[in-house]
Design an enzyme around this catalytic site. Structure first.
Site, PDB file in Angstrom:
ATOM      1  N   ASP A 191       0.845  -1.196   0.000  1.00  0.00           N
ATOM      2  CA  ASP A 191       0.000   0.000   0.000  1.00  0.00           C
ATOM      3  C   ASP A 191       0.887   1.255   0.000  1.00  0.00           C
ATOM      4  O   ASP A 191       1.779   1.380   0.840  1.00  0.00           O
ATOM      5  CB  ASP A 191      -0.841  -0.055   1.290  1.00  0.00           C
ATOM      6  CG  ASP A 191      -1.954   0.962   1.339  1.00  0.00           C
ATOM      7  OD1 ASP A 191      -2.908   0.825   0.569  1.00  0.00           O
ATOM      8  OD2 ASP A 191      -1.869   1.900   2.157  1.00  0.00           O
ATOM      9  N   GLU A 257       1.947  -0.272  -4.846  1.00  0.00           N
ATOM     10  CA  GLU A 257       0.948   0.715  -5.264  1.00  0.00           C
ATOM     11  C   GLU A 257       1.551   2.099  -5.036  1.00  0.00           C
ATOM     12  O   GLU A 257       1.898   2.439  -3.908  1.00  0.00           O
ATOM     13  CB  GLU A 257      -0.323   0.581  -4.420  1.00  0.00           C
ATOM     14  CG  GLU A 257      -1.392   1.580  -4.837  1.00  0.00           C
ATOM     15  CD  GLU A 257      -2.262   2.097  -3.679  1.00  0.00           C
ATOM     16  OE1 GLU A 257      -3.410   2.444  -3.940  1.00  0.00           O
ATOM     17  OE2 GLU A 257      -1.778   2.177  -2.537  1.00  0.00           O
TER      18      GLU A 257
END
Ligand code: NOJ
Length: 511
Positions: A191, A257
């Site tokens: 993330d 990401e």
């Protein structure tokens, strides 16, 4: 080391919404176990699970309070072990969501840091807030009355950023990753990894002077500055190298990401390499309106950005409206997207429900769950619409649960796995057929890609590997057009298409 991830098809599950085995209205790990056969029959190779860890759920699990455990709403470590085992029996791997830029405010590390305890420097504190802004709006700093200082949070104030410049923090995160590798997890989706490292002097970010910057000045302060001091820092590279060394010991994959306020996802490719991450997401297609030229340009851009590296093909996820909302109700477009996802050069990511064309469901204001939707309504109603329950059958609540689910299902039960299983012309059968095709032709999962000349409405490319060649001709428009390549044998077709003409939104594969 076998680069299994390059040839795999990934499937993202948002666990709250996949299948509710204990009828509390929220999906769980046991529910995923019970639905593994659906994934097996679809043909996917690896599941990415959005966060399953204990959390107060201010951001639905992206605020973790304990890294080496499972939230009781989803199950337990034992059930997780069983899921890993049951998936592996079906040759399916599992990767977890590594949310390591921030924790929850309830994480014991943060509680200790607030009290100036042993972990006082494990988070980022400042007596005076600088100008850094949060993705979720406003300043990225919140005053803490006990510590008598501001802590940094790149997202909600309930998600304090970890201090990655502290060596103990780095060691601890690697230990957490190893804990999961040892349990049989095959990697992590990382993330917002490009936010880990920050300028330790907390230098103000420069203001943007372009049009987006001006808009940001009024509406959404996150975009009114160039985030040069709070992300994409050079100090990030050694962190990624250490993560990679550990991942390699377990033949695990790291998929990053990136957060990028300029929507220039070409930066994503800078973090991929033999000593860095295996893959990074490129979200260009998620921002592309359905216009043949734009879709075409985005596909080409994606291939260009990654050059000899391996790209990912992402057409939906839990942060963006579903395809049906972005590209309209016409199912023919979703069929073309399925084809692009599974035949462009790159690793495909399928977001749960897209294999049945799950609709995007609008949530009335009073039922909005997403903190971002609550904050920005009516300008932005949040991400709930793409996180609604998977629709399995024609039973009440589409067979997701026997109780009212945490988010609504479609009321008419039109789009369900059950209905589509019975219909050989459904999008579910198309996904299966395309996955089988991709697997039976190495050129589709290993080959290079060459663009062939095409008209402004069509996209035409060749995948090639040694002697094998497959040409893909797609009509992206609502007009009937002449097929750009007119020789060869058709091995697959979507809609009414042949070597002379392609009807609107149809395609052929030629060998
Ligand atoms: C990116 C995740 O995809 C999103 O859902 C989350 O809100 C933020 N990171 C914060 O963790």
């Amino acid at each position: 080391m076998h680069a299994w991830w390059k040839e795999s098809i990934f499937y993202q599950i948002y666990p709250r919404s996949f299948y509710d085995s204990n009828n509390d209205g929220i999906g769980d790990l046991e529910g995923i176990i019970q639905k593994l056969d659906h994934l097996k029959s679809l043909g996917i190779d690896c599941i990415w699970l959005s966060p399953i860890f204990p959390s107060p759920h201010h951001d639905f699990g992206y605020d973790i309070a304990e890294y080496c455990a499972v939230d009781p709403i989803f199950g337990s470590l034992d059930i997780m072990d069983n899921l890993i085992e049951q998936a592996s029996i079906r040759n399916i791997k599992i990767i977890l969501d590594g949310v390591f830029n921030h924790t929850s405010i309830e994480h014991p590390w943060f509680l200790d840091s607030c009290r100036n305890g042993e972990k006082k420097d494990w988070y980022i504190w400042n007596e005076k807030a600088n100008n850094w802004t949060s993705v979720f709006g406003g300043s990225a700093w919140t005053w803490h009355p006990i510590r008598k200082a501001h802590y940094l949070h790149s997202f909600a104030k309930e998600q304090p950023d970890i201090n990655w410049s502290h060596p103990e923090v780095q060691k601890e995160i690697l230990k957490i990753m190893e804990f999961w590798y040892k349990r049989g997890i095959s990697g992590f989706r990382l993330d917002v990894f490009n936010c880990y490292a920050k300028d330790t002097q907390h230098t103000d970010n420069p203001k943007r002077k372009d049009i987006l910057g001006l808009i940001g000045g009024f509406a959404y302060s996150f975009i009114n500055q160039h985030h040069v001091y709070d992300r994409d820092r050079p100090e990030l590279f050694p962190i990624l190298r250490d993560m990679r060394k550990l991942a390699d010991q377990y033949n695990a994959v790291l998929i990053g990401e990136t957060l990028d306020e300029n929507l220039r996802y070409n930066r994503a490719s800078e973090y991929v390499g033999p000593e860095l991450l295996h893959l990074t997401f490129h979200f260009q297609l998620l921002h592309t309106k359905w216009n043949p030229k734009k879709i075409k340009d985005s596909c080409m851009q994606l291939q260009k950005d990654f050059q000899s590296q391996c790209p990912t093909i992402v057409t939906s996820n839990h942060d963006f409206p579903r395809q049906s909302k972005r590209w309209g109700a016409d199912e023919r477009k979703r069929r073309i997207m399925a084809l692009l996802t599974l035949t462009l050069r790159g690793v495909p990511f399928i977001y749960y429900g897209e294999e049945i064309g799950l609709p995007h469901i609008s949530i009335p204001r009073a039922s909005i769950q997403d903190p971002v939707g609550k904050k920005f309504w009516p300008f932005f109603s949040g991400r709930d619409g793409s996180r609604t329950p998977m629709q399995w059958s024609n039973d009440k609540f589409c067979g997701f649960s026997k109780t009212k689910p945490w988010l609504p299902t479609e009321s008419k039960n039109l789009c369900t796995v059950h209905v589509q299983e019975e219909d050989p012309s459904s999008i579910l059968h198309l996904y299966r057929a395309l996955i089988t095709l991709r697997k039976s032709h190495p050129v589709l999962h290993k080959g290079a890609l060459k663009w062939l000349s095409s008209s402004k409405e069509s996209l035409c490319y060749e995948r090639y590997l040694e002697q094998e060649r497959i040409v893909i001709c797609i009509n992206l428009s609502s007009r009937t057009i002449t097929t750009p390549v007119q020789s060869g044998t058709i091995i697959f077709r979507i809609g009414s298409a042949d070597l002379q003409t392609l009807q609107p939104y149809t395609a052929i594969l030629i060998s």
